[in-house]
Design an enzyme around this catalytic site. Structure first.
Site, PDB file in Angstrom:
ATOM      1  N   ARG A   1       0.870  -1.183   0.000  1.00 34.31           N
ATOM      2  CA  ARG A   1       0.000   0.000   0.000  1.00 34.31           C
ATOM      3  C   ARG A   1       0.904   1.228   0.000  1.00 34.31           C
ATOM      4  O   ARG A   1       1.794   1.355   0.840  1.00 34.31           O
ATOM      5  CB  ARG A   1      -0.899   0.059   1.231  1.00 34.31           C
ATOM      6  CG  ARG A   1      -1.461   1.480   1.422  1.00 34.31           C
ATOM      7  CD  ARG A   1      -2.483   1.621   2.485  1.00 34.31           C
ATOM      8  NE  ARG A   1      -3.721   0.987   2.089  1.00 34.31           N
ATOM      9  CZ  ARG A   1      -4.910   1.328   2.602  1.00 34.31           C
ATOM     10  NH1 ARG A   1      -5.007   2.277   3.510  1.00 34.31           N
ATOM     11  NH2 ARG A   1      -6.005   0.705   2.205  1.00 34.31           N
TER      12      ARG A   1
ATOM     13  N   HIS B   1      -7.471   0.845  -6.271  1.00 35.41           N
ATOM     14  CA  HIS B   1      -7.711   0.133  -5.007  1.00 35.41           C
ATOM     15  C   HIS B   1      -8.500  -1.152  -5.312  1.00 35.41           C
ATOM     16  O   HIS B   1      -9.652  -1.309  -4.916  1.00 35.41           O
ATOM     17  CB  HIS B   1      -8.496   1.037  -4.048  1.00 35.41           C
ATOM     18  CG  HIS B   1      -8.455   0.588  -2.619  1.00 35.41           C
ATOM     19  ND1 HIS B   1      -7.651  -0.437  -2.174  1.00 35.41           N
ATOM     20  CD2 HIS B   1      -9.141   1.030  -1.525  1.00 35.41           C
ATOM     21  CE1 HIS B   1      -7.833  -0.601  -0.864  1.00 35.41           C
ATOM     22  NE2 HIS B   1      -8.731   0.265  -0.456  1.00 35.41           N
TER      23      HIS B   1
ATOM     24  N   GLN C   1     -10.481  -3.475  -2.724  1.00 37.67           N
ATOM     25  CA  GLN C   1     -11.719  -2.883  -2.205  1.00 37.67           C
ATOM     26  C   GLN C   1     -12.911  -3.248  -3.096  1.00 37.67           C
ATOM     27  O   GLN C   1     -14.006  -3.531  -2.619  1.00 37.67           O
ATOM     28  CB  GLN C   1     -11.571  -1.358  -2.130  1.00 37.67           C
ATOM     29  CG  GLN C   1     -12.825  -0.641  -1.660  1.00 37.67           C
ATOM     30  CD  GLN C   1     -13.182  -0.928  -0.216  1.00 37.67           C
ATOM     31  OE1 GLN C   1     -12.327  -0.826   0.655  1.00 37.67           O
ATOM     32  NE2 GLN C   1     -14.428  -1.280   0.054  1.00 37.67           N
TER      33      GLN C   1
ATOM     34  N   ASP D   1     -16.742   8.337  -1.215  1.00 41.47           N
ATOM     35  CA  ASP D   1     -15.434   8.171  -0.572  1.00 41.47           C
ATOM     36  C   ASP D   1     -15.038   9.542  -0.030  1.00 41.47           C
ATOM     37  O   ASP D   1     -15.661  10.560  -0.369  1.00 41.47           O
ATOM     38  CB  ASP D   1     -14.423   7.665  -1.623  1.00 41.47           C
ATOM     39  CG  ASP D   1     -13.040   7.399  -1.041  1.00 41.47           C
ATOM     40  OD1 ASP D   1     -12.906   7.255   0.188  1.00 41.47           O
ATOM     41  OD2 ASP D   1     -12.069   7.343  -1.843  1.00 41.47           O
TER      42      ASP D   1
ATOM     43  N   CYS E   1     -16.138   2.830   1.112  1.00 39.57           N
ATOM     44  CA  CYS E   1     -14.983   1.976   1.417  1.00 39.57           C
ATOM     45  C   CYS E   1     -14.503   2.150   2.857  1.00 39.57           C
ATOM     46  O   CYS E   1     -13.868   1.255   3.405  1.00 39.57           O
ATOM     47  CB  CYS E   1     -13.861   2.262   0.435  1.00 39.57           C
ATOM     48  SG  CYS E   1     -13.382   3.997   0.356  1.00 39.57           S
TER      49      CYS E   1
ATOM     50  N   ARG F   1     -13.926  -7.127   3.239  1.00 44.36           N
ATOM     51  CA  ARG F   1     -12.515  -6.911   2.862  1.00 44.36           C
ATOM     52  C   ARG F   1     -11.681  -8.117   3.279  1.00 44.36           C
ATOM     53  O   ARG F   1     -10.800  -8.568   2.553  1.00 44.36           O
ATOM     54  CB  ARG F   1     -11.930  -5.663   3.551  1.00 44.36           C
ATOM     55  CG  ARG F   1     -12.566  -4.332   3.219  1.00 44.36           C
ATOM     56  CD  ARG F   1     -12.432  -3.946   1.779  1.00 44.36           C
ATOM     57  NE  ARG F   1     -11.082  -4.083   1.233  1.00 44.36           N
ATOM     58  CZ  ARG F   1     -10.034  -3.287   1.550  1.00 44.36           C
ATOM     59  NH1 ARG F   1     -10.162  -2.276   2.374  1.00 44.36           N
ATOM     60  NH2 ARG F   1      -8.844  -3.481   0.994  1.00 44.36           N
TER      61      ARG F   1
HETATM   62  N1  NVA Z   1      -9.499   7.574  -1.493  1.00 42.65           N
HETATM   63  C1  NVA Z   1      -9.156   7.136  -0.159  1.00 42.65           C
HETATM   64  C2  NVA Z   1      -9.455   5.677   0.001  1.00 42.65           C
HETATM   65  C3  NVA Z   1      -9.207   5.130   1.381  1.00 42.65           C
HETATM   66  C4  NVA Z   1      -9.507   3.671   1.498  1.00 42.65           C
HETATM   67  C5  NVA Z   1      -7.684   7.417   0.104  1.00 42.65           C
HETATM   68  O1  NVA Z   1      -6.862   7.126  -0.764  1.00 42.65           O
HETATM   69  O2  NVA Z   1      -7.364   7.963   1.167  1.00 42.65           O
HETATM   70  N1   CP Z   2     -11.095   0.791   2.789  1.00 42.96           N
HETATM   71  C1   CP Z   2      -9.815   0.756   3.158  1.00 42.96           C
HETATM   72  O1   CP Z   2      -8.898   0.515   2.381  1.00 42.96           O
HETATM   73  O2   CP Z   2      -9.614   1.008   4.476  1.00 42.96           O
HETATM   74  P1   CP Z   2      -8.203   1.182   5.207  1.00 42.96           P
HETATM   75  O3   CP Z   2      -7.587   2.463   4.692  1.00 42.96           O
HETATM   76  O4   CP Z   2      -8.523   1.227   6.657  1.00 42.96           O
HETATM   77  O5   CP Z   2      -7.348   0.000   4.851  1.00 42.96           O
END
Ligand code: NVA
Ligand code: CP
Length: 313
Positions: free
Chosen positions: A107, A134, A137, A230, A271, A299
């Site tokens: 990540r 992502h 997800q 989101d 998400c 998830r």
């Molecule tokens: N768009 C958000 C998704 C988090 C799961 C981010 O990248 O922070």
């Molecule tokens: N939805 C998601 O990816 O959550 P986290 O950022 O907590 O992993």
């Protein structure tokens, strides 16, 4: 017969509808088994690296618990714990980790990093979120849709908010692969890039899905079976916070938006993490149409399915 052994999972662009359905069905099966106390230890004796450049609750816990349920050892590698990209190249870290581990989750910021890990490690690499995508997800989202509606056929999913973030991209890719009609409601300034629109238009031609992008949130949600949103400010974009608050307010998912679908069967997905009062009101996220906690649980089952399918014994 779908066989994903040895495959990476970097983006759903690389996966067919049949393969996505296979992963969702495997996740449903693994969920049932876990609920019945059945653990088949598909990852026995495997060691799995979990690299996190950005924070995470759901993704980190899903990979960790998925590993432990299946008999693998998860090793969390925070970005300050390892040399990746600081003291050595991503390629060198990838080659070293590939000698130690049987699978690598990443990540972080750049899609190029997860691609380099995949190219140089020689083991399955899984994208746990980048600035662009992502994909894990989306499997949880599709699983939640299938559990609730029994199918994703003839469904319309509408995403409101930042139309060019990782979730908007990943949903457009996933829906266009699956034949789900997909609409983005977003200010023109935050419309997806032409490149991702063109890529998904090709997928949509094959699957029969309809992709629409509009500035009008009320027009967007007409007939929606699923409303999705989101955060307005993704990880790494904190400097854009004030600007986003100013332009995204009309795209908040609230009772008026839910009513504007014209259907009382519409579900709400997010998400998570959510900022209540920004992209969604407390009433909607806590309301009867919200399935966000089923989605969050899924998830774990879908990420486990990805690991079992690609790196399992
Ligand atoms: N768009 C958000 C998704 C988090 C799961 C981010 O990248 O922070
Ligand atoms: N939805 C998601 O990816 O959550 P986290 O950022 O907590 O992993």
């Amino acid at each position: 017969m779908v066989n994903l052994k040895g495959r990476c999972f970097l983006t759903l662009k690389d996966y067919s509808k049949e393969e996505i359905e296979y992963l969702v069905d495997l996740a449903i099966d693994l969920k049932n088994k876990k609920k019945n106390g059945i653990f088949e230890r598909h990852l026995e004796h495997k060691n799995i690296a979990l690299i996190f450049e950005k924070p995470s609750t759901r993704t980190r816990c899903s990979f960790t618990i998925g590993c432990i349920d299946e008999g693998a050892h998860p090793e969390y590698l925070g970005i300050d714990d390892i040399q990746l990209g600081h003291k050595e190249t991503v390629q060198d870290t990838a080659r070293v980790l590939g000698r130690f581990f049987d699978g690598i989750e990443f990540r972080g910021f750049s899609q190029k990093t997860v691609e380099a890990l995949a190219e140089y490690s020689g083991v399955p690499v899984w994208n746990g979120l980048t600035d662009e995508d992502h994909p894990t997800q989306i499997l949880a989202d599709f699983m939640t849709i299938k559990e609730h509606f029994g199918t994703s056929e003839n469904k319309k999913l509408v995403y409101l908010g930042d139309g060019r973030n990782n979730m908007a991209n990943a949903l457009m890719i996933g829906c266009s692969k699956m034949g789900i009609d997909f609409t983005i409601g977003s200010p023109a300034y935050l419309f997806p890039t032409q490149e991702i629109i063109d890529t998904c238009a090709e997928f949509a031609k094959k699957s029969g899905s309809k992709i629409e992008i509009t500035e009008d949130p009320y027009e967007a949600v007409k007939g929606a079976d699923i409303i999705y949103t989101d955060v307005w400010v993704s990880m790494g974009e904190e400097a854009k916070s004030a600007e986003r608050m100013a332009i995204l307010r009309p795209y908040q998912v609230n009772d008026d938006i839910m009513a504007a679908t014209g259907k009382d069967t519409t579900i709400f997905l997010h998400c998570l993490p959510a900022v209540r009062g920004n992209e969604v009101t407390n009433e909607v996220i806590e309301g009867p149409q919200s399935l966000v906690f089923d989605e969050a649980e899924n998830r774990m089952h879908t990420i486990k399915a990805v690991m079992v399918a690609t790196a399992g014994n």
